[in-house]
Every structure is written in structure tokens, then in C-alpha cells.
Design an enzyme around this catalytic site. Structure first.
Site, PDB file in Angstrom:
ATOM      1  N   CYS A   1       0.900  -1.054   0.065  1.00 46.10           N
ATOM      2  CA  CYS A   1       0.164  -0.001  -0.051  1.00 46.10           C
ATOM      3  C   CYS A   1       1.099   1.274  -0.022  1.00 46.10           C
ATOM      4  O   CYS A   1       1.927   1.445   0.784  1.00 46.10           O
ATOM      5  CB  CYS A   1      -0.934   0.164   1.114  1.00 46.10           C
ATOM      6  SG  CYS A   1      -0.562   0.704   2.579  1.00 46.10           S
ATOM      7  N   GLU A   2       0.587   2.157  -0.753  1.00 48.58           N
ATOM      8  CA  GLU A   2       1.253   3.367  -1.159  1.00 48.58           C
ATOM      9  C   GLU A   2       1.305   4.366   0.037  1.00 48.58           C
ATOM     10  O   GLU A   2       1.825   5.364   0.081  1.00 48.58           O
ATOM     11  CB  GLU A   2       1.058   3.921  -2.248  1.00 48.58           C
ATOM     12  CG  GLU A   2      -0.357   4.659  -2.447  1.00 48.58           C
ATOM     13  CD  GLU A   2      -0.792   5.444  -3.729  1.00 48.58           C
ATOM     14  OE1 GLU A   2       0.193   5.126  -4.649  1.00 48.58           O
ATOM     15  OE2 GLU A   2      -1.540   6.208  -3.826  1.00 48.58           O
ATOM     16  N   HIS A   3       0.282   4.193   0.955  1.00 41.32           N
ATOM     17  CA  HIS A   3       0.058   4.825   2.072  1.00 41.32           C
ATOM     18  C   HIS A   3       1.054   4.558   3.335  1.00 41.32           C
ATOM     19  O   HIS A   3       1.358   5.613   3.981  1.00 41.32           O
ATOM     20  CB  HIS A   3      -1.362   5.054   2.391  1.00 41.32           C
ATOM     21  CG  HIS A   3      -2.179   5.580   1.620  1.00 41.32           C
ATOM     22  ND1 HIS A   3      -3.481   4.889   1.202  1.00 41.32           N
ATOM     23  CD2 HIS A   3      -2.174   6.540   0.725  1.00 41.32           C
ATOM     24  CE1 HIS A   3      -4.029   5.614   0.356  1.00 41.32           C
ATOM     25  NE2 HIS A   3      -3.197   6.545  -0.205  1.00 41.32           N
ATOM     26  N   HIS A   4       1.320   3.299   3.658  1.00 44.74           N
ATOM     27  CA  HIS A   4       2.053   2.993   4.746  1.00 44.74           C
ATOM     28  C   HIS A   4       3.087   1.992   4.350  1.00 44.74           C
ATOM     29  O   HIS A   4       3.938   1.557   5.330  1.00 44.74           O
ATOM     30  CB  HIS A   4       1.025   2.079   5.480  1.00 44.74           C
ATOM     31  CG  HIS A   4      -0.166   2.881   5.956  1.00 44.74           C
ATOM     32  ND1 HIS A   4      -1.370   2.857   5.346  1.00 44.74           N
ATOM     33  CD2 HIS A   4      -0.375   3.699   7.216  1.00 44.74           C
ATOM     34  CE1 HIS A   4      -2.337   3.694   5.986  1.00 44.74           C
ATOM     35  NE2 HIS A   4      -1.691   4.014   7.002  1.00 44.74           N
TER      36      HIS A   4
ATOM     37  N   GLN B   1      -5.565  -0.398  -3.842  1.00 42.87           N
ATOM     38  CA  GLN B   1      -6.548  -1.661  -4.308  1.00 42.87           C
ATOM     39  C   GLN B   1      -7.379  -1.239  -5.485  1.00 42.87           C
ATOM     40  O   GLN B   1      -7.289  -1.959  -6.348  1.00 42.87           O
ATOM     41  CB  GLN B   1      -6.965  -2.399  -3.409  1.00 42.87           C
ATOM     42  CG  GLN B   1      -7.730  -3.678  -3.794  1.00 42.87           C
ATOM     43  CD  GLN B   1      -8.411  -4.593  -2.754  1.00 42.87           C
ATOM     44  OE1 GLN B   1      -8.017  -4.488  -1.616  1.00 42.87           O
ATOM     45  NE2 GLN B   1      -9.643  -5.036  -3.041  1.00 42.87           N
TER      46      GLN B   1
ATOM     47  N   HIS C   1      -5.318  -6.218   4.213  1.00 41.41           N
ATOM     48  CA  HIS C   1      -4.451  -5.121   4.071  1.00 41.41           C
ATOM     49  C   HIS C   1      -3.852  -5.082   5.539  1.00 41.41           C
ATOM     50  O   HIS C   1      -4.566  -4.766   6.571  1.00 41.41           O
ATOM     51  CB  HIS C   1      -5.200  -3.726   3.831  1.00 41.41           C
ATOM     52  CG  HIS C   1      -5.572  -3.630   2.596  1.00 41.41           C
ATOM     53  ND1 HIS C   1      -4.889  -2.275   1.553  1.00 41.41           N
ATOM     54  CD2 HIS C   1      -6.644  -4.086   1.835  1.00 41.41           C
ATOM     55  CE1 HIS C   1      -5.674  -2.800   0.528  1.00 41.41           C
ATOM     56  NE2 HIS C   1      -6.703  -3.643   0.514  1.00 41.41           N
TER      57      HIS C   1
ATOM     58  N   CYS D   1      -1.848  -2.819   6.820  1.00 44.77           N
ATOM     59  CA  CYS D   1      -1.934  -1.573   7.505  1.00 44.77           C
ATOM     60  C   CYS D   1      -3.250  -1.204   8.174  1.00 44.77           C
ATOM     61  O   CYS D   1      -3.368  -0.589   9.284  1.00 44.77           O
ATOM     62  CB  CYS D   1      -1.728  -0.349   6.346  1.00 44.77           C
ATOM     63  SG  CYS D   1      -3.212  -0.169   5.159  1.00 44.77           S
TER      64      CYS D   1
HETATM   65 ZN   LIG Z   1      -2.113   1.445   3.977  1.00 47.70          ZN
END
Ligand SMILES: [Zn+2]
Length: 195
Positions: free
Chosen positions: A84-87, A125, A153, A155
């Protein structure tokens, strides 16, 4: 710079970054168990993001065949591993793909490779699902494409809300699959547990 030298260069920079991270989390980066960790972690991240160097459309084009078959082709339970590109934490699960040929079919092993080429990047996703659909639609030009992705996920599971067993489902359709009857047939095919 040759690709190989560029890769080594990139790996060195990643190693330095991971050394910094080890110190920042309070570790002694020189202790035995961690001495090679920046190198190993850099190689792992390089592998997990190798999709940036791949061209998914070319993967499909390498195995397209003229064929009159015009029924739905379904490949289900394709393993998905992404970050995931956020975490920068993994999300993983299954992708199910269908298309209805319009003069051309594609080698079945190419669809999981297309999934991998997009999944081995920093992703969300939703975008992953759309990118797989759009690549197949624009390259193979079938009567329609359907993509369903189901992932867990880390995260969500390892931090924050900690909904341990929640699975996120995303879907994307084109052409014939925008019709409810066709979409229902696809959903029932991927839902059956008979192999
Ligand atoms: Zn994430």
C-alpha cells in the site's frame, strides 16, 4: 548508465536508507543479526517494486492469438501481493479476471503476469483493479473485461482499527460486463468452489 549499474546504485541508496531506519527505530545497526539487514531489505524492496520496470501491455502482446472462441474466459484465484502506497505495508489476496474475446485470445499465464506487473509497485487496491482492467481492454480489445480483487491489508490489520479478518473487495468492468446478466454469470463462476 547501464540498467545493471543503475540497479546497483539504487540498491546502495536503499541500503543507506534502511541503515538510517534501523537507527531511527532505536536499534544498534551494527549488531550481528542486523549487519546484513539493510542489504537484504533493499533487495526485497527492489523485488517488491520491480513492476515499475515492466510493461504489462507488452506482456499481453507477446502471447495474443487469433481465435474464433467468443465465450467468457475466466481465470480466478490469481495470487496478489502488493504494497500500500500510504503505509508501505503489504496487502494481499486474490484477483479474478474474465474477458469475452473479440477475435483474439491471450495465453492464460499472461494474466497473472499482468497482475504481478501492476501489483509489484506502490499501490492502492482501487487503482490496481482499474489498471488491470484498462490494460486488458486497451491491448486485447475484447467485448468486455471484468476484474474483481479481494485483499487483506496489513496496514488495517497490524495497526489502527485492527479489524483482523476484514477483506476489501474492489471490481472494475467494461463492455459486456456492464450488463447485469453477464456480470452475474461472472460472479457466479468466481464464487463457485468447484475446480
Ligand atoms: Zn495502507
Amino acid at each position: 548508465m547501464s540498467q545493471e549499474i543503475a540497479e546497483k546504485h539504487n540498491l546502495k541508496d536503499l541500503e543507506l536508507s534502511y541503515s538510517t531506519i534501523l537507527k531511527e527505530v532505536g536499534e544498534d545497526a551494527t549488531r550481528e543479526g542486523l549487519q546484513k539487514t539493510p542489504h537484504r531489505a533493499a533487495k526485497a524492496l527492489n523485488f517488491l517494486t520491480k513492476g515499475y520496470a515492466e510493461n504489462p501491455a507488452d506482456i499481453l502482446k507477446s502471447a495474443m492469438f487469433k481465435e474464433e472462441y467468443s465465450q467468457m474466459v475466466v481465470v480466478k484465484d490469481i495470487e496478489v501481493y502488493s504494497l500500500c502506497e500510504h503505509h508501505l505495508l503489504p496487502f494481499f489476496g486474490k484477483a479474478h479476471i474474465a474477458y469475452i474475446p473479440n477475435g483474439y485470445i491471450v495465453g492464460l499465464s499472461k494474466l497473472p503476469r499482468v497482475v504481478d506487473a501492476f501489483a509489484r509497485r506502490l499501490q492502492v487496491q482501487e487503482r490496481l483493479t482499474n489498471e488491470i482492467r484498462d490494460c486488458i481492454q486497451s491491448t486485447l480489445k475484447p467485448m468486455g473485461v471484468a476484474v474483481v480483487v479481494e485483499c487483506s491489508h496489513l496496514c488495517m490489520q497490524m495497526r489502527g482499527v485492527q479489524k483482523q479478518n476484514s477483506v476489501t473487495t474492489t471490481s472494475a468492468f467494461t463492455g459486456e460486463f456492464l450488463k447485469e446478466t453477464t456480470r452475474k454469470e461472472f460472479i457466479s463462476l468466481i464464487s463457485s468452489r468447484l475446480h
